[in-house]
Enzyme design. Sequence first.
Site, PDB file in Angstrom:
ATOM      1  N   LYS A   1       0.943  -1.056  -0.002  1.00 42.47           N
ATOM      2  CA  LYS A   1      -0.059   0.076   0.033  1.00 42.47           C
ATOM      3  C   LYS A   1       1.039   1.286  -0.029  1.00 42.47           C
ATOM      4  O   LYS A   1       0.648   2.263  -0.750  1.00 42.47           O
ATOM      5  CB  LYS A   1      -1.052   0.022   0.952  1.00 42.47           C
ATOM      6  CG  LYS A   1      -1.970   0.951   1.388  1.00 42.47           C
ATOM      7  CD  LYS A   1      -2.993   0.944   2.415  1.00 42.47           C
ATOM      8  CE  LYS A   1      -3.531   2.174   2.526  1.00 42.47           C
ATOM      9  NZ  LYS A   1      -4.791   1.897   3.730  1.00 42.47           N
TER      10      LYS A   1
ATOM     11  N   GLU B   1      10.399  -4.631   4.826  1.00 43.78           N
ATOM     12  CA  GLU B   1      10.653  -5.920   4.184  1.00 43.78           C
ATOM     13  C   GLU B   1      10.398  -6.274   2.833  1.00 43.78           C
ATOM     14  O   GLU B   1      10.998  -6.728   1.937  1.00 43.78           O
ATOM     15  CB  GLU B   1       9.404  -6.852   4.939  1.00 43.78           C
ATOM     16  CG  GLU B   1       9.779  -7.113   6.470  1.00 43.78           C
ATOM     17  CD  GLU B   1       9.094  -6.079   7.268  1.00 43.78           C
ATOM     18  OE1 GLU B   1       8.801  -4.676   6.713  1.00 43.78           O
ATOM     19  OE2 GLU B   1       8.887  -6.165   8.502  1.00 43.78           O
TER      20      GLU B   1
ATOM     21  N   GLY C   1      -4.905  -1.909   5.004  1.00 47.30           N
ATOM     22  CA  GLY C   1      -4.108  -3.093   4.489  1.00 47.30           C
ATOM     23  C   GLY C   1      -4.852  -4.416   4.773  1.00 47.30           C
ATOM     24  O   GLY C   1      -4.919  -5.335   3.911  1.00 47.30           O
TER      25      GLY C   1
ATOM     26  N   GLU D   1      -4.876  -6.742  14.806  1.00 44.71           N
ATOM     27  CA  GLU D   1      -4.196  -5.439  14.319  1.00 44.71           C
ATOM     28  C   GLU D   1      -5.428  -4.300  14.490  1.00 44.71           C
ATOM     29  O   GLU D   1      -5.430  -3.224  14.460  1.00 44.71           O
ATOM     30  CB  GLU D   1      -3.797  -5.611  12.979  1.00 44.71           C
ATOM     31  CG  GLU D   1      -2.668  -4.308  12.789  1.00 44.71           C
ATOM     32  CD  GLU D   1      -2.206  -4.407  11.344  1.00 44.71           C
ATOM     33  OE1 GLU D   1      -2.518  -4.407  10.305  1.00 44.71           O
ATOM     34  OE2 GLU D   1      -0.791  -4.697  11.278  1.00 44.71           O
TER      35      GLU D   1
ATOM     36  N   LYS E   1       9.029  -0.839  14.497  1.00 41.84           N
ATOM     37  CA  LYS E   1       9.670  -0.466  13.331  1.00 41.84           C
ATOM     38  C   LYS E   1      10.608   0.571  13.421  1.00 41.84           C
ATOM     39  O   LYS E   1      11.768   0.612  12.777  1.00 41.84           O
ATOM     40  CB  LYS E   1       8.752   0.129  12.174  1.00 41.84           C
ATOM     41  CG  LYS E   1       7.764  -0.820  11.513  1.00 41.84           C
ATOM     42  CD  LYS E   1       6.674  -0.028  10.749  1.00 41.84           C
ATOM     43  CE  LYS E   1       5.572  -0.973  10.272  1.00 41.84           C
ATOM     44  NZ  LYS E   1       4.571  -0.378   9.449  1.00 41.84           N
TER      45      LYS E   1
HETATM   46  O1  LIG Z   1       1.309  -2.838   2.291  1.00 37.75           O
HETATM   47  P1  LIG Z   1       2.278  -2.198   3.226  1.00 37.75           P
HETATM   48  O2  LIG Z   1       1.912  -0.814   3.110  1.00 37.75           O
HETATM   49  O3  LIG Z   1       3.554  -2.630   2.448  1.00 37.75           O
HETATM   50  O4  LIG Z   1       2.025  -2.594   4.558  1.00 37.75           O
HETATM   51  C1  LIG Z   1       2.030  -4.020   4.977  1.00 37.75           C
HETATM   52  C2  LIG Z   1       1.237  -4.188   6.447  1.00 37.75           C
HETATM   53  O5  LIG Z   1       2.135  -3.210   7.272  1.00 37.75           O
HETATM   54  C3  LIG Z   1       1.319  -2.694   8.193  1.00 37.75           C
HETATM   55  O6  LIG Z   1       1.035  -1.390   8.048  1.00 37.75           O
HETATM   56  C4  LIG Z   1       1.738  -3.087   9.798  1.00 37.75           C
HETATM   57  O7  LIG Z   1       2.877  -2.868   9.713  1.00 37.75           O
HETATM   58  C5  LIG Z   1      -0.213  -3.580   7.821  1.00 37.75           C
HETATM   59  O8  LIG Z   1      -1.271  -2.734   8.537  1.00 37.75           O
HETATM   60  C6  LIG Z   1       0.104  -3.603   6.474  1.00 37.75           C
HETATM   61  O9  LIG Z   1      -1.189  -4.489   6.097  1.00 37.75           O
END
Ligand SMILES: O=P(O)(O)OC[C@H]1O[C@](O)(CO)[C@@H](O)[C@@H]1O
Length: 543
Positions: free
Chosen positions: A205, A211, A265, A351, A511
């Site tokens: 998103k 990661e 997400g 969450e 994080k």
């Molecule tokens: O789609 P992104 O922005 O990589 O986020 C991945 C996931 O990380 C989170 O923000 C939690 O760290 C979730 O809510 C989300 O689904």
Amino acid sequence: MDRSMLPEIWKALAAARAAGSGTRIADLFAADADRFDRFSRRCGPLLLDASKTALTPETHALLLDLARAAGVEARREAMFGGARINATEDRAVLHVALRARDGAPFAREGADITAAVRETLDRVGGFAARVRSGAIAGHRGHAFTDVVNIGIGGSDLGPAMATLALAPYHDGPRCHFVSNVDGAHLADVLKPLNPATTLFIVASKTFTTVETMTNARSARAWIAQALGDAAVGDHFCAVSTALSEVAAFGISADRTFGFWDWVGGRYSLWSAIGLPIQIAVGPERFADFLAGGAAMDRHFRTAPLDENVPILLALVGIWHRNVCGFASRAIIPYDQRLARFPAYLQQLDMESNGKSVTLDGRAPATATGPIVWGEPGTNAQHAFFQLLHQGTDIVPVEFLIAAEGHEPHMRAHHDLLKANCLAQSEALMRGRSLADVEAQLRAKGLDADARAALAPHKVFPGNRPSVTLAYPCLDPFLLGMLIALYEHRVFVEAAIWGINAFDQWGVELGKEMATNLLPAVQGGAAPAGSSGSTLGLLAHLGG
Ligand SMILES: O=P(O)(O)OC[C@H]1O[C@](O)(CO)[C@@H](O)[C@@H]1O
């Protein structure tokens, strides 16, 4: 009714629970021949049986009052109406608009968003169809045989869970999922793959998640090394709300599929994030999946509270968490293809509702989200069911079972699966008394001393609650219903607790600290204020 009435209703619930504490769930069946019908609700092909809980007509009525007093209906309308109910992020919550199939407009800030949703999902479907047919091919002209989704959290768990759940419908390229920053994940997935026939989806998103971006960069290097830099564009596509970040990574606009800040997400598998599902099973089955979600939305929005399946599932959750004080709930699908469903629900539920602050910034008056965990049955029976039957904690169980499997030639397997599922909920409820155990041991010829020594170990306290979700067959429509059911359950529980189910500030601190610690892991200085434990571990692990 309004929230000022909640303390009174909680008190009445506690009193009713105390008054009924001498009654066992099994006795409630003996006293009421209609108990199954009284505490089961249906939405299309999906049945929720909540009769194997300690709910009574009185406590059920009080729980419905709780939902009314908490303003669940008004909050539901606010969500469907596009209000910014995610207050801490100042966002609307409109994942329901992604699966609306009846042409009903969904508005956000007065503007209809249905056309944009339809246009994006059609683009995703068209892309998926062309990948499936081979019309979109790799740099050397080979059709894609393997698709690797790189994402984490909501950009991974939903598509990974649904792709496995719909395996019998899978007729597209093989789909793989890489989420963990542990290089082992990407390395093991890529090992058997051929770069020339592999397509990567970078799903994020924000397009900043460390990661995902780390894995995406390594995947890009893997393609570039095997096929040359010029091949990268042909082997990548992206799903994100951050279109400029995607472009900066080097993925072209025609291979980028957007979504919107009003899709959380963990609620995003209905959006372009569902691309791997579309590639696996095709756009038509994905449309059935959306239709299942939409059917549950219609039911949730229009069925009276007392007939509403998500409401009942939520009220059972509230009963167990807040009135009975049970700290966790186990999700046990007797459906191997729902193996990732408990993990998916962990994010959806924990969450969303793992919060210690209400919408108005105070401490909640009651406990909020429980711990959610589980594994498929029958495997779970041979692992942790010991504790569910005889442990000192009571864990309410949510069983899921299909009337039919997808393997008609393996009828005997499915019969055993069903028998085990039904037997477990019955055994948890009924238990086995000391008198029964002693009678059994006597019949086996054990003498009094041996009986006295062994019998207590073979007693099952019983009176352990469960609900069962039963459905004809795990097809795309049903899967859509099931996921939307749990989404709405989480929503209703949050509304009763008065918390925001749509933010996730609790993931930020870790994080931040990981970013600060990275230089120390790479041989630099540890951040000021690091504890002795962290310093000791850094020294032990080495730079
Ligand atoms: O789609 P992104 O922005 O990589 O986020 C991945 C996931 O990380 C989170 O923000 C939690 O760290 C979730 O809510 C989300 O689904």
